[in-house]
Write an enzyme that holds these catalytic residues in place. Structure first.
Site, PDB file in Angstrom:
ATOM      1  N   TYR A   1       0.822  -1.210   0.000  1.00 11.60           N
ATOM      2  CA  TYR A   1       0.000   0.000   0.000  1.00 11.60           C
ATOM      3  C   TYR A   1       0.858   1.264   0.000  1.00 11.60           C
ATOM      4  O   TYR A   1       0.766   2.099  -0.904  1.00 11.60           O
ATOM      5  CB  TYR A   1      -0.951  -0.013   1.206  1.00 11.60           C
ATOM      6  CG  TYR A   1      -1.606   1.306   1.507  1.00 11.60           C
ATOM      7  CD1 TYR A   1      -2.324   2.009   0.525  1.00 11.60           C
ATOM      8  CD2 TYR A   1      -1.534   1.873   2.784  1.00 11.60           C
ATOM      9  CE1 TYR A   1      -2.936   3.228   0.806  1.00 11.60           C
ATOM     10  CE2 TYR A   1      -2.143   3.089   3.073  1.00 11.60           C
ATOM     11  CZ  TYR A   1      -2.835   3.760   2.081  1.00 11.60           C
ATOM     12  OH  TYR A   1      -3.434   4.961   2.355  1.00 11.60           O
TER      13      TYR A   1
ATOM     14  N   LYS B   1       1.711   3.922  -3.116  1.00 15.32           N
ATOM     15  CA  LYS B   1       1.315   5.328  -2.938  1.00 15.32           C
ATOM     16  C   LYS B   1       2.520   6.257  -3.094  1.00 15.32           C
ATOM     17  O   LYS B   1       2.418   7.332  -3.698  1.00 15.32           O
ATOM     18  CB  LYS B   1       0.674   5.537  -1.564  1.00 15.32           C
ATOM     19  CG  LYS B   1      -0.702   4.944  -1.405  1.00 15.32           C
ATOM     20  CD  LYS B   1      -1.758   5.620  -2.257  1.00 15.32           C
ATOM     21  CE  LYS B   1      -2.238   6.916  -1.684  1.00 15.32           C
ATOM     22  NZ  LYS B   1      -3.359   7.512  -2.467  1.00 15.32           N
TER      23      LYS B   1
END
Length: 493
Positions: free
Chosen positions: A237, A241
């Site tokens: 994640y 990002k």
């Protein structure tokens, strides 16, 4: 007298991705409630067609309890009329070129009308499949940027990232943009195109091997975690990002770009009413498990700061940053929106308030009796936690396995079920460990400067654009707003 944020939103056409996600909904409600003279909001959401997009808008956005203040103020009929006039739901997907929009007339209309682009769309699973994480968080961010650059009136791209793109760094973490190819490991070179090719190659290999969908999914998850850790990030994640931020920074050209990095987003503090939340967010799984009496042992450092920030404060910061930087050609500005620097709350404090709450107001079990909670055991290192799990659960499980071998008609199902639960618990702890033992403090100098500069404007609307974490009394908020909100809107008790 209107604040300049309210004035700013008047007659603006805004594209918002990530609807109907938690944060996007709070933003849409806020804009409609405080500035009904917004010109138009295009909401990009996943749906096969326009009819399905409209249905999702109604059932997952407008008809939910979040909109009850607007519904009470305007009445059902007037609210529906306002939504029809101001909101255009668009079926699309940021992982696809032109956001998946095929209608050329619609594309031209959007490119000619849109003033502001707000990208909230993301996949937030820590161990997401690498292909999906890259598609949405990394190249999806680039697709939104490329779309924004085609908007002839576009004067700002506001991208919502996460403060935890910093990885597992400790100390004071500054509001700095990433350099292209920057890594946190210090000894590897990051090439985003190479990452994409690696993912495609692995996917092709798995398909040629006739792997099941489940096997492909697990292999893609493992690949994401492996690549993230190689480059110094704890999970897929935050790695994907971070790469999304890099691409936006490199290819933004003259488009004004604001990257907002919120910390752990919690229920609303004040608007449209206190305590609204949807789904179990990072810390909420722990609170709920504790309240249900299922959390006997937990990995955390009582002195570690849990950086929490209510959703309405994040939305207020989004609107304030957009107001401040609209039309500032070529700017790239990072804003960290959290509480750890200005008004920190520790895990020990959170644990104490939660224990006190559920002792006084226990949850009710299915049989109608109150669930009694204990203080529980808090361990501050992974080694201590692993030893505890081994002594208290794994050894008894091996005894159960031995009984199952001697008496095969007895406890087989129980052994398999308990074994599965322990493996799942350990996997979750490993995923959350970087945040449970986090030692960083998020500097919010840019955010504080913005707050100070806006003080007079904020007063004009009696705190309608408040995003100062110093105003939060954490004990009061957790006990009287956040936990009751979880019980009402998530557990639905």
């Amino acid at each position: 007298m209107e604040s300049n944020c309210v004035q700013f939103l008047a007659d603006k056409t805004i594209l918002i991705t990530g609807a109907p996600g938690f944060l996007a909904k709070v933003l849409v409600e806020k804009i409609l409630r405080l500035q009904p003279n917004v010109k138009k909001m295009y909401l990009l959401l996943r749906a096969p067609d326009n009819k399905a997009a409209m249905q999702r808008l109604r059932s997952e956005v407008v008809e939910i309890d979040l909109f009850r203040v607007l519904r009470n103020d305007l009445g059902e009929e007037n609210l529906n009329a306002l939504v029809r006039e101001k909101i255009v739901p668009i079926p699309g997907d940021i992982s696809v070129h032109n956001l998946g929009l095929k209608d050329s007339d619609l594309l031209q209309r959007m490119w000619s009308e849109i003033d502001i682009i707000i990208n909230i769309a993301a996949t937030t699973n820590f161990d997401e499949r690498y292909d999906i994480g890259l598609g949405i968080n990394t190249f999806g961010a680039l697709n939104v940027l490329n779309f924004a650059k085609k908007c002839v009136k576009g004067q700002l791209l506001l991208h919502v990232s996460t403060a935890y793109v910093c990885g597992e760094k400790s100390g004071l973490l500054q509001e700095k943009p990433f350099e292209m190819g920057e890594t946190l490991s210090g000894n590897t070179k990051l090439d985003i195109n190479v990452e994409f090719e690696l993912m495609k190659q692995k996917l092709k290999e798995l398909e040629h091997q006739d792997c099941s969908e489940k096997e492909i999914s697990q292999s893609m998850k493992d690949l994401g975690m492996t690549r993230a850790k190689l480059h110094g990030w704890p999970n897929t994640y935050v790695f994907t990002k971070a790469m999304g931020e890099m691409l936006m920074g490199k290819y933004r050209e003259n488009l004004p770009l604001v990257i907002l990095r919120p910390t752990m987003i919690t229920s609303t503090l004040a608007e449209p009413f206190p305590g609204w939340i949807e789904g179990l967010r990072t810390i909420d799984s722990v609170i709920v498990a504790y309240g249900k009496g299922k959390l006997k042992c937990f990995l955390a450092d009582s002195n570690s700061v849990f950086d929490l920030i209510p959703a309405d404060m994040v939305v207020n910061a989004m609107i304030a940053t957009a107001t401040a930087h609209y039309g500032e050609t070529g700017i790239q500005k990072i804003y960290q929106v959290g509480s750890s620097f200005q008004n920190p709350v520790t895990f020990g404090q959170l644990h104490e308030v939660t224990a006190r709450y559920f002792t006084k107001k226990p949850l009710i079990a299915r049989n109608g009796s109150p669930i009694i909670v204990s203080t529980g055991t808090v361990l501050s290192t992974m080694a201590q936690f692993s030893l505890y799990i081994t002594l208290c659960y794994k050894l008894p499980l091996q005894i159960l396995r031995l009984i199952n071998i001697i008496y095969p008609w007895g406890q087989g199902d129980k052994y398999n079920e308990d074994s599965r639960k322990i493996k799942l618990a350990m996997r979750l702890v490993e995923l959350y460990q970087p945040y449970l033992l986090f030692k960083g403090i998020f500097d919010d100098l840019n955010t504080e400067k913005l707050r100070m500069g806006r003080k007079e404007s904020i007063k004009e609307l009696d705190g309608s654009f408040e995003f100062d974490p110093k105003s939060i009394n954490w004990d009061d908020y957790i006990a009287n707003t956040h936990i009751p909100g979880l019980i009402t809107y998530v557990l639905k008790q």
